[in-house]
Enzyme design. Structure first.
Site, mmCIF file in Angstrom:
data_model
loop_
_atom_site.group_PDB
_atom_site.id
_atom_site.type_symbol
_atom_site.label_atom_id
_atom_site.label_comp_id
_atom_site.label_asym_id
_atom_site.label_seq_id
_atom_site.Cartn_x
_atom_site.Cartn_y
_atom_site.Cartn_z
ATOM 1 N N ARG A 191 0.822 -1.214 0.000
ATOM 2 C CA ARG A 191 0.000 0.000 0.000
ATOM 3 C C ARG A 191 0.855 1.263 0.000
ATOM 4 N NH1 ARG A 191 -3.009 -3.685 3.035
ATOM 5 N NH2 ARG A 191 -2.055 -2.930 4.946
ATOM 6 N N GLU A 228 7.206 -9.754 15.785
ATOM 7 C CA GLU A 228 6.746 -10.230 17.094
ATOM 8 C C GLU A 228 7.019 -11.730 17.238
ATOM 9 O OE1 GLU A 228 2.714 -9.950 19.831
ATOM 10 O OE2 GLU A 228 2.834 -8.888 17.927
#
Length: 175
Positions: free
Chosen positions: A62, A99
């Site tokens: 994007r 993460e």
């Protein structure tokens, strides 16, 4: 710059996407609304112009939608930072921690000339990991990264703290 258009009116939250518990901020309605999209591009151009970029860099995918039209408005070049294996030719890669696990991004080896002033763009700033990695990668290939810019910032995730360049976001969400 007009204040008549509230960009948040053109960004929708989609619950439980891409997985349960995540609220996804969808910029598709903003892109589809000509006047709101034009306003967003103009606001970003005004925010970025003082950094005098030679190149705008979009982060997959994007970020491409934001950086490419801005490059036309500002009269700069545009290059892409992509996920591993998506660019042809010689590339320079940078791996970074997520993460859970790691990811790798790449830029074409000849895309940045040493010392070129760069502003990096993405649609959304969340934890800041991908943007911080892109900044490191672009410096690794000789770029002078001046700033980062986003349409949306999730301030509660404190991603801005991972960035060592001035950053601008057109909209912010606190939760």
């Amino acid at each position: 710059m007009s204040n008549a258009i509230n960009l948040k009116d053109h960004i929708r939250g989609i619950a439980d996407f891409p997985k349960p518990g995540i609220l996804f901020y969808d910029i598709s309605p903003l892109l589809a609304h000509a006047e709101a999209w034009k306003e967003a591009v103009n606001q970003l151009a005004e925010a970025i112009r003082p950094h005098k970029p030679d190149l705008l860099v979009g982060i997959e995918s994007r970020g491409f939608l934001i950086a490419a039209p801005l490059a036309l408005v500002l009269g700069t070049g545009f290059i892409m930072v992509r996920k591993h294996g998506k660019l042809p030719g010689d590339k320079v890669a940078h791996s970074y921690d997520l993460e859970y696990g790691t990811d790798t991004i790449e830029v074409q080896a000849d895309a940045v000339k040493p010392g070129q002033r760069i502003v990096v763009l993405d649609d959304l700033l969340a934890t800041g990991g991908t943007m911080a990695a892109a900044i490191k990668l672009l410096r690794q290939v000789g770029g002078d990264v001046r700033a980062a810019a986003f349409l949306v910032e999730l301030t509660f995730l404190s991603g801005r703290e991972k960035l060592d360049v001035p950053s601008v976001s057109l909209t912010a969400y606190d939760s």
